[in-house]
Design an enzyme around this catalytic site. Structure first.
Site, mmCIF file in Angstrom:
data_model
loop_
_atom_site.group_PDB
_atom_site.id
_atom_site.type_symbol
_atom_site.label_atom_id
_atom_site.label_comp_id
_atom_site.label_asym_id
_atom_site.label_seq_id
_atom_site.Cartn_x
_atom_site.Cartn_y
_atom_site.Cartn_z
ATOM 1 N N ASP A 204 2.184 78.677 -39.324
ATOM 2 C CA ASP A 204 2.996 77.502 -39.654
ATOM 3 C C ASP A 204 2.616 76.250 -38.867
ATOM 4 O O ASP A 204 3.170 75.184 -39.104
ATOM 5 C CB ASP A 204 4.479 77.835 -39.417
ATOM 6 C CG ASP A 204 5.425 76.845 -40.079
ATOM 7 O OD1 ASP A 204 5.101 76.359 -41.176
ATOM 8 O OD2 ASP A 204 6.492 76.553 -39.504
ATOM 9 N N SER A 228 9.403 72.253 -44.155
ATOM 10 C CA SER A 228 8.983 73.477 -44.828
ATOM 11 C C SER A 228 10.129 73.996 -45.693
ATOM 12 O O SER A 228 11.281 74.032 -45.252
ATOM 13 C CB SER A 228 8.586 74.547 -43.802
ATOM 14 O OG SER A 228 7.535 74.089 -42.984
ATOM 15 N N GLN A 278 2.668 78.263 -48.516
ATOM 16 C CA GLN A 278 3.879 77.535 -48.141
ATOM 17 C C GLN A 278 4.070 76.341 -49.068
ATOM 18 O O GLN A 278 3.113 75.656 -49.418
ATOM 19 C CB GLN A 278 3.838 77.026 -46.698
ATOM 20 C CG GLN A 278 5.141 76.320 -46.302
ATOM 21 C CD GLN A 278 5.164 75.817 -44.865
ATOM 22 O OE1 GLN A 278 5.159 74.617 -44.621
ATOM 23 N NE2 GLN A 278 5.196 76.739 -43.910
#
Length: 291
Positions: A204, A228, A278
């Protein structure tokens, strides 16, 4: 180089403590952007908590995670993780995790664990990229604006960026980037059971950069808001964050104030360790004002 006194240990970031009387766990947090919780740490601690409930199936290892970020969290307070054992089959175990502060759910995740056996095998080749030792250290992650006086989660990893001119990709490819990434600290006495959680957390750090940089923006661009929305990880093989891992990222699509990024993580020997996806919120106030 980051001041070693301020460096955060990746393995400490994913540790949680079990609450007596059930499958509940509590994890402490490090400073994130603008006092918020770093989403990767929520993912990493959720993985650790779910893994702790599979001790009766020691041969089963995490192979997939699907998570949704629901609310911002306060990085100055611990997070509670509640794990539900959804199913334990002959070779798979499925766990559901909720992360919350008070009655506010911050993240929900579903994880699957599998006892792997020999089967069909293939992987996509990573292509040719410069060795990390040939590239200069990069401080771009440390320069992302924040209201915290401490580098927090951003100090935990070292990054070497590969210049776009050296990407082995065809002209006209979607926005993307390739970075080498590794932990600034060694595992020491930490349990190897934390390795999948650490790898998940590390996916991430740079994942939305492909969209931002691909449109000529930076994280300091006025009016730019980024968050996110959801995150998925598929583990393929065991990795070691104490050595350099190659993280290749590409954004096949952006629109409607959202953008999708996919990624692949390889070790130095070229073994594919994990795949990542993502979707993020990419909101630019200037484009809203123009409508």
């Amino acid at each position: 180089m980051t001041d070693t006194a301020a460096v955060v240990n990746l393995y400490e970031m994913v540790r949680v403590a079990r609450v007596e009387g059930g499958d509940r766990f509590v994890g402490d947090l490090v400073s994130g952007p603008f006092g918020r919780i770093f989403g990767g740490q929520l993912i990493g601690q959720a993985v650790t908590a779910a893994t702790a409930t599979t001790t009766l199936y020691s041969e089963r290892h995490a192979h997939s995670l699907h998570a949704y970020f629901l609310r911002k969290g306060d990085a100055s307070r611990p997070v509670t993780y509640e794990v539900d054992s959804v199913r334990d089959g002959r070779s798979f175990s499925v766990r559901s995790v909720r992360a919350f502060q008070d009655d506010r759910v911050l993240l929900t995740a579903t994880m699957s664990f599998h006892e792997a056996h020999a089967g069909l095998t293939h992987q996509v080749d990573r292509g040719g990229y410069p060795d990390p030792d040939s590239l200069p250290p990069d401080k771009r992650l440390l320069d992302v604006p924040t209201d915290s006086p401490h580098p927090g989660h951003r100090s935990a990893v070292e990054i070497r960026r590969i210049p776009p001119a050296l990407y082995p990709t065809a002209q006209g490819s979607p926005p993307g980037q390739a970075v080498w990434i590794r932990s600034r600290t060694q595992m020491g006495a930490h349990s190897h059971s934390l390795v999948p959680a650490v790898l998940a957390l590390s996916t991430d750090f740079t994942v939305l950069e492909s969209i931002v940089y691909g449109h000529g923006l930076t994280f300091a661009t006025p009016g730019l808001s980024i968050a996110s929305l959801d995150h998925a990880v598929w583990w393929h093989a065991h990795g070691n964050m104490e050595d350099w891992l190659l993280y290749i990222q590409s954004s096949p699509w952006a629109g409607g104030e959202r953008g999708l990024v996919t990624g692949r993580i390889y070790d130095r020997g070229g073994k594919l360790l994990a795949s990542v996806a993502q979707e993020g919120l990419i909101r630019l106030e200037t484009t809203r004002a123009a409508k």
